[in-house]
Motif scaffolding. Structure first.
Motif: not given
Ligand code: SF4
Lengths: 144, 303
Positions: A88-90, A25-26, A61, A96-97, A22-23, A119-121
């Motif tokens: 999280g959406t990831c 954020g989550c 993530g 986005v990844f 994950s980035c 959610g993001c996040p």
């Molecule tokens: S859902 Fe958003 S905040 Fe969570 S890991 Fe993915 S990009 Fe990051």
């Protein structure tokens, strides 16, 4: 015995947190969920260090090549019944990844996901709502 | 025969002390939560945790000795449950009593820590090994001063039997006459239960879950329960010896709960000590203090 056990499982959820790419954020939102402000201990939710103690694997993530084997190994280390929660959406669909050269896929490609929190996040309140929905599913005996 | 069975399984051993342990564990967690401005767990939380753990799968890691792996939690629980028979739980006289039972009780209480340490060193997991190392190091640092602190009242009474010690003090508050011993006993209790500031052995932000990292299901539940039982017995022992005995159920409740509030306050105030700080605190400060206390008791005689 079975109803008592289900009651105990619903009311005592020990989670282990795993970042599979994950980035961050989550993860920060999960940490805020554990602060005194939200106080999830009142719902019986506790963060545990060891997967051997945990009932729920909280994954954040998209799953990277590096993290794939570790995610599977940690899931295998958990005692039955082990539930998986994708936060999280990831974690749910790659976010986005999606399609990155180093990304294997989402959590549900590798493990049976019992609860997804979009959610993001997602905000802490959404994560708590996810836990509540998971409890409801355990109460109904839905996740295997 | 029937009396013995009742004492063993229902009161004061067995059921009563298990339920008591769960309630006291809840009170401890709730108080901590309130002191941290949280709402805290619900009253049945420790019971739900235990039941869930009992129902979970018990995983045995590869390479451990299966007999020892199952034996250690059982021995820990057995030690704690046996110790319950020799202390005035609930304000009634101990179920069994003989010359020297104070030493036996303290030894039985030490069994839980010893078993936790051995259980941790059983597996090849590095976190469990570090945790086991710290658990045993801590055991060797607090055990002797704790024992000496509980021997102060015994020396003053001239007996090793809990019943006789309490009778000879006749409700006097030794806390006033042996304050140093009392402080050491309280801190020893914190060390025994691995509460803040002596929770380096299970420091879950650094070494996962300490010695019990590899335990799941039933084994973990047994260790969890023994911890609660030990909390009750420790509180009973210290309040019986230092807070003027426990003559009635009301006195039991008032004194142990008061003491619980005290140790919870310390727990909420303190942060974790490093293991070397723990050791030097116990050996440089506490053991000297408790020896001074014993010297005073010996010189002044039966106070
Ligand atoms: S859902 Fe958003 S905040 Fe969570 S890991 Fe993915 S990009 Fe990051």
């Amino acid at each position: 015995m079975e109803p008592i056990l289900t009651w105990a499982r619903v009311n005592s959820i020990w989670a282990v947190h795993f970042n599979s790419g994950s980035c961050n954020g989550c993860d920060i939102e999960i940490l805020s969920t554990l602060t005194p402000y939200y106080d999830v201990e009142r719902l019986g939710i506790e963060l545990r260090g060891s997967p051997r103690h945990a009932d729920v694997l909280v994954v954040t993530g998209a799953v990277t090549r590096q993290a794939r084997d570790r995610l599977l190994r940690i899931h295998a280390q958990m005692p039955d019944p082990a539930f998986v929660m994708a936060v999280g959406t990831c974690a749910i669909g790659g976010g986005v990844f999606q399609g990155c050269y180093n990304v294997v896929g989402s959590v549900s490609d590798l493990l049976p996901v019992d609860m997804a929190v979009p959610g993001c996040p997602p905000r802490p309140a959404a994560i708590i709502a996810g836990f509540a929905a998971l409890m409801e599913r355990i109460r109904k005996g839905e996740p295997a | 025969m029937l009396d013995d069975l009742f004492a063993l399984l229902v009161f004061p051993g067995g059921l009563f002390v298990v339920v008591c342990g769960l309630v006291y564990m809840w009170l401890n967690r709730k108080l901590i939560a309130r002191l941290q401005n949280r709402i805290g767990p619900r009253w049945f939380q420790p019971a739900a945790d235990t039941m869930k753990l009992l129902g979970n799968e018990e995983i045995m890691p590869a390479g451990v000795d299966p007999v020892l792996f199952h034996l250690f939690p059982l021995l820990a629980a057995a030690g704690a449950l046996t110790a319950a028979l020799y202390v005035p739980l609930g304000g009634v006289n101990p179920a069994f009593s003989f010359e020297g039972d104070l030493i036996v009780t303290i030894t039985l209480l030490g069994l839980l820590t010893l078993m936790t340490g051995l259980a941790g060193s059983l597996s090849a997991d590095r976190f469990a090994l570090v945790g086991a190392n710290r658990t045993l190091t801590q055991l060797f640092s607090y055990e002797v001063p704790f024992l000496l602190a509980l021997l102060g009242p015994a020396l003053a009474a001239g007996s090793w039997q809990l019943q006789e010690i309490l009778a000879s003090h006749g409700g006097r508050w030794l806390l006033i006459m042996q304050p140093i011993g009392f402080v050491v006993a309280i801190l020893g209790l914190l060390g025994k239960l691995e509460l803040h500031p002596f929770d380096a052995p299970e420091a879950n932000t650094e070494i996962v879950a300490g010695a019990l990292t590899e335990y799941s299901g039933r084994g973990l539940a047994l260790f969890y329960l023994s911890r609660g039982i030990e909390l009750v017995i420790g509180l009973t022992l210290v309040s019986a010896l230092y807070l003027g005995g426990i003559g009635s159920p009301l006195a039991f409740l008032a004194k142990t709960l008061g003491l619980l509030l005290g140790i919870t306050l310390i727990e909420a105030l303190m942060t974790r000590l490093r293991i070397d700080q723990t050791v030097s605190l116990w050996w440089r400060l506490m053991s000297v203090a408790v020896l001074v206390q014993l010297l005073i008791v010996v010189i002044v005689g039966r106070i």
